[in-house]
Design a protein around this motif. Structure first.
Motif, PDB file in Angstrom:
ATOM      1  N   ALA A  69      -0.362  -6.501 -13.509  1.00 47.30           N
ATOM      2  CA  ALA A  69      -1.807  -6.557 -13.317  1.00 47.30           C
ATOM      3  C   ALA A  69      -2.201  -6.049 -11.934  1.00 47.30           C
ATOM      4  N   LEU A  70      -1.435  -6.387 -10.920  1.00 46.28           N
ATOM      5  CA  LEU A  70      -1.724  -5.909  -9.560  1.00 46.28           C
ATOM      6  C   LEU A  70      -1.527  -4.406  -9.465  1.00 46.28           C
ATOM      7  N   TYR A  71      -0.482  -3.906 -10.111  1.00 44.15           N
ATOM      8  CA  TYR A  71      -0.244  -2.459 -10.134  1.00 44.15           C
ATOM      9  C   TYR A  71      -1.448  -1.747 -10.751  1.00 44.15           C
ATOM     10  N   ASN A  72      -1.935  -2.252 -11.870  1.00 44.93           N
ATOM     11  CA  ASN A  72      -3.068  -1.627 -12.539  1.00 44.93           C
ATOM     12  C   ASN A  72      -4.326  -1.678 -11.684  1.00 44.93           C
ATOM     13  N   ALA A  73      -4.529  -2.804 -10.975  1.00 46.08           N
ATOM     14  CA  ALA A  73      -5.716  -2.945 -10.131  1.00 46.08           C
ATOM     15  C   ALA A  73      -5.685  -1.959  -8.966  1.00 46.08           C
ATOM     16  N   LEU A  74      -4.535  -1.821  -8.320  1.00 41.85           N
ATOM     17  CA  LEU A  74      -4.410  -0.877  -7.206  1.00 41.85           C
ATOM     18  C   LEU A  74      -4.530   0.565  -7.695  1.00 41.85           C
ATOM     19  N   ASP A  75      -3.898   0.855  -8.818  1.00 42.34           N
ATOM     20  CA  ASP A  75      -3.955   2.204  -9.373  1.00 42.34           C
ATOM     21  C   ASP A  75      -5.376   2.579  -9.759  1.00 42.34           C
ATOM     22  N   ALA A  76      -6.115   1.632 -10.351  1.00 40.44           N
ATOM     23  CA  ALA A  76      -7.498   1.897 -10.743  1.00 40.44           C
ATOM     24  C   ALA A  76      -8.395   2.151  -9.534  1.00 40.44           C
ATOM     25  N   ALA A  77      -8.010   1.576  -8.376  1.00 44.74           N
ATOM     26  CA  ALA A  77      -8.794   1.769  -7.154  1.00 44.74           C
ATOM     27  C   ALA A  77      -8.393   3.037  -6.414  1.00 44.74           C
ATOM     28  N   GLY A  78      -7.464   3.800  -6.979  1.00 47.81           N
ATOM     29  CA  GLY A  78      -7.039   5.042  -6.349  1.00 47.81           C
ATOM     30  C   GLY A  78      -6.008   4.867  -5.249  1.00 47.81           C
ATOM     31  N   VAL A  79      -5.372   3.693  -5.201  1.00 51.35           N
ATOM     32  CA  VAL A  79      -4.345   3.428  -4.190  1.00 51.35           C
ATOM     33  C   VAL A  79      -2.999   3.894  -4.738  1.00 51.35           C
ATOM     34  N   PRO A  80      -2.263   4.731  -3.999  1.00 49.88           N
ATOM     35  CA  PRO A  80      -0.921   5.116  -4.460  1.00 49.88           C
ATOM     36  C   PRO A  80      -0.042   3.877  -4.536  1.00 49.88           C
ATOM     37  N   VAL A  81       0.608   3.667  -5.668  1.00 47.80           N
ATOM     38  CA  VAL A  81       1.333   2.420  -5.879  1.00 47.80           C
ATOM     39  C   VAL A  81       2.555   2.677  -6.742  1.00 47.80           C
TER      40      VAL A  81
ATOM     41  N   VAL B  76      -1.696   2.453   8.197  1.00 48.55           N
ATOM     42  CA  VAL B  76      -0.409   1.997   7.663  1.00 48.55           C
ATOM     43  C   VAL B  76      -0.054   2.857   6.456  1.00 48.55           C
ATOM     44  N   GLN B  77       1.167   3.365   6.432  1.00 49.02           N
ATOM     45  CA  GLN B  77       1.609   4.157   5.297  1.00 49.02           C
ATOM     46  C   GLN B  77       1.748   3.270   4.059  1.00 49.02           C
ATOM     47  N   PRO B  78       1.338   3.762   2.883  1.00 53.56           N
ATOM     48  CA  PRO B  78       1.431   2.934   1.667  1.00 53.56           C
ATOM     49  C   PRO B  78       2.821   2.363   1.439  1.00 53.56           C
ATOM     50  N   ALA B  79       3.876   3.140   1.702  1.00 54.11           N
ATOM     51  CA  ALA B  79       5.242   2.663   1.470  1.00 54.11           C
ATOM     52  C   ALA B  79       5.641   1.557   2.436  1.00 54.11           C
ATOM     53  N   GLU B  80       4.869   1.351   3.492  1.00 55.07           N
ATOM     54  CA  GLU B  80       5.144   0.277   4.445  1.00 55.07           C
ATOM     55  C   GLU B  80       4.463  -1.025   4.047  1.00 55.07           C
ATOM     56  N   ILE B  81       3.789  -1.013   2.904  1.00 50.63           N
ATOM     57  CA  ILE B  81       3.060  -2.189   2.427  1.00 50.63           C
ATOM     58  C   ILE B  81       3.776  -2.771   1.209  1.00 50.63           C
ATOM     59  N   GLY B  82       4.037  -4.060   1.249  1.00 51.55           N
ATOM     60  CA  GLY B  82       4.660  -4.744   0.124  1.00 51.55           C
ATOM     61  C   GLY B  82       3.705  -5.755  -0.483  1.00 51.55           C
TER      62      GLY B  82
ATOM     63  N   LEU C 166      -7.199  -8.521  -2.927  1.00 52.48           N
ATOM     64  CA  LEU C 166      -5.944  -7.863  -2.566  1.00 52.48           C
ATOM     65  C   LEU C 166      -6.136  -6.354  -2.422  1.00 52.48           C
ATOM     66  N   VAL C 167      -6.867  -5.752  -3.365  1.00 54.52           N
ATOM     67  CA  VAL C 167      -7.133  -4.308  -3.289  1.00 54.52           C
ATOM     68  C   VAL C 167      -7.899  -3.981  -2.008  1.00 54.52           C
ATOM     69  N   LYS C 168      -8.845  -4.827  -1.653  1.00 57.75           N
ATOM     70  CA  LYS C 168      -9.636  -4.606  -0.445  1.00 57.75           C
ATOM     71  C   LYS C 168      -8.765  -4.668   0.804  1.00 57.75           C
ATOM     72  N   VAL C 169      -7.870  -5.649   0.852  1.00 54.29           N
ATOM     73  CA  VAL C 169      -6.999  -5.803   2.018  1.00 54.29           C
ATOM     74  C   VAL C 169      -6.038  -4.627   2.137  1.00 54.29           C
ATOM     75  N   VAL C 170      -5.402  -4.253   1.033  1.00 63.26           N
ATOM     76  CA  VAL C 170      -4.446  -3.148   1.047  1.00 63.26           C
ATOM     77  C   VAL C 170      -5.137  -1.843   1.426  1.00 63.26           C
ATOM     78  N   THR C 171      -6.324  -1.627   0.885  1.00 63.87           N
ATOM     79  CA  THR C 171      -7.080  -0.414   1.219  1.00 63.87           C
ATOM     80  C   THR C 171      -7.411  -0.369   2.710  1.00 63.87           C
ATOM     81  N   GLN C 172      -7.762  -1.517   3.284  1.00 63.42           N
ATOM     82  CA  GLN C 172      -8.077  -1.569   4.712  1.00 63.42           C
ATOM     83  C   GLN C 172      -6.849  -1.259   5.559  1.00 63.42           C
ATOM     84  N   TRP C 173      -5.676  -1.766   5.144  1.00 62.74           N
ATOM     85  CA  TRP C 173      -4.445  -1.467   5.878  1.00 62.74           C
ATOM     86  C   TRP C 173      -4.179   0.037   5.898  1.00 62.74           C
ATOM     87  N   ILE C 174      -4.361   0.665   4.738  1.00 68.63           N
ATOM     88  CA  ILE C 174      -4.130   2.114   4.665  1.00 68.63           C
ATOM     89  C   ILE C 174      -5.142   2.855   5.525  1.00 68.63           C
TER      90      ILE C 174
END
Length: 274
Positions: A212-224, A195-201, A183-191
């Motif tokens: 857990a997903l919030y923590n995983a994205l945050d740890a990867a440096g993705v604004p969440v 794609v603006q982060p706020a446009e991703i759900g 999931l982190v990989k897919v979201v990072t690729q979209w950004i």
């Protein structure tokens, strides 16, 4: 050894659980609806001539009894709109049981104006065999949800969508940790694709998995940002439960863990006839 309690003991426990709050003059939202229905049913003059109901698939039987008691039974007394395919609670009740008769009065919309053809196809495959049901006096959702293109590539079991989009992609994983990594990989690729982060759900079934997903994205440096009852305060990726994302729209959506047993069971998706 565990012994099943007798039926009378179970009934007494339920009765005590229900009556104890009332003795303290405390009420749940459903008990208040029941009291309101009883009060309105006893009135000869009803407070309303017409009732309009939207999102009817999420109403409890107690709500329906209150609405039925609030308006006299007559032509055009109730206009009800709903879609059982969008139900977010396991609340299934035949309208005929609460005195609302829709036989011969219902209509079934066939054109989808919001969901791309490809997403609708995947959604109907999920519902395949689960059945549809009655959406109410204004709308009756069809019983068949199987995918059937026929001669029209935009046709699925009588439903049409004239919007086109990318086909949803399913990523297989052997563990929840692998799911989060994908999931982190897919979201990072979209950004990275603009794609603006706020446009991703990002949606999950349970609150614990949202965290857990919030923590995983945050740890990867993705604004969440986890969606709460208040308005979002940042431009981060929106992470929330499936219930919380209802009625929201995103440019890109990722759904965590669509494995068997995590999404609704067929018994919860099916709706009894009215």
């Amino acid at each position: 050894m565990y012994n099943t309690p007798p039926a009378w003991a179970t009934a007494e426990a339920i009765e005590e659980h229900v009556s104890a709050p009332a003795q303290r003059n405390e009420h749940t939202f459903l008990s208040l609806a029941q009291h309101a229905a009883q009060y309105l049913a006893a009135r000869k003059v009803k407070p309303y001539q017409h009732v309009i109901v939207d999102e009817s698939q999420d109403l409890h039987e107690a709500h329906w009894r209150r609405l039925r008691a609030a308006v006299p039974e007559q032509p055009n007394d109730m206009f009800i709109v709903g879609d059982q395919h969008q139900r977010i609670y396991d609340r299934r009740s035949a309208l005929s049981k609460v005195g609302i008769r829709i036989t011969g009065r219902s209509k079934q919309p066939r054109i989808n104006y919001r969901t791309p053809h490809e997403v609708m196809a995947w959604s109907l495959m999920l519902l395949d065999g689960a059945g549809g049901g009655t959406g109410g006096g204004g709308v009756e959702v069809g019983a068949g949800a199987a995918v059937d293109e026929g001669d029209d590539p935009l046709h699925f079991a009588g439903y049409h969508s004239f919007m086109r989009g990318p086909t949803p992609t399913i990523y297989e994983a052997r563990s929840r940790a692998d799911q989060r990594k994908a999931l982190v990989k897919v979201v990072t690729q979209w950004i990275d694709d603009g794609v603006q982060p706020a446009e991703i759900g990002v949606a999950a079934r349970k609150t614990a998995e949202v965290n857990a997903l919030y923590n995983a994205l945050d740890a990867a440096g993705v604004p969440v940002e986890k969606l709460a009852k208040c308005k979002p305060r940042s431009n981060g990726v929106r992470v929330a439960t499936m219930h919380r994302t209802k009625r929201l729209e995103f440019r890109c959506v990722a759904i965590d863990d669509v494995s068997l047993g995590e999404l609704e069971r067929n018994s919860a998706l099916a709706t009894p006839p009215s």
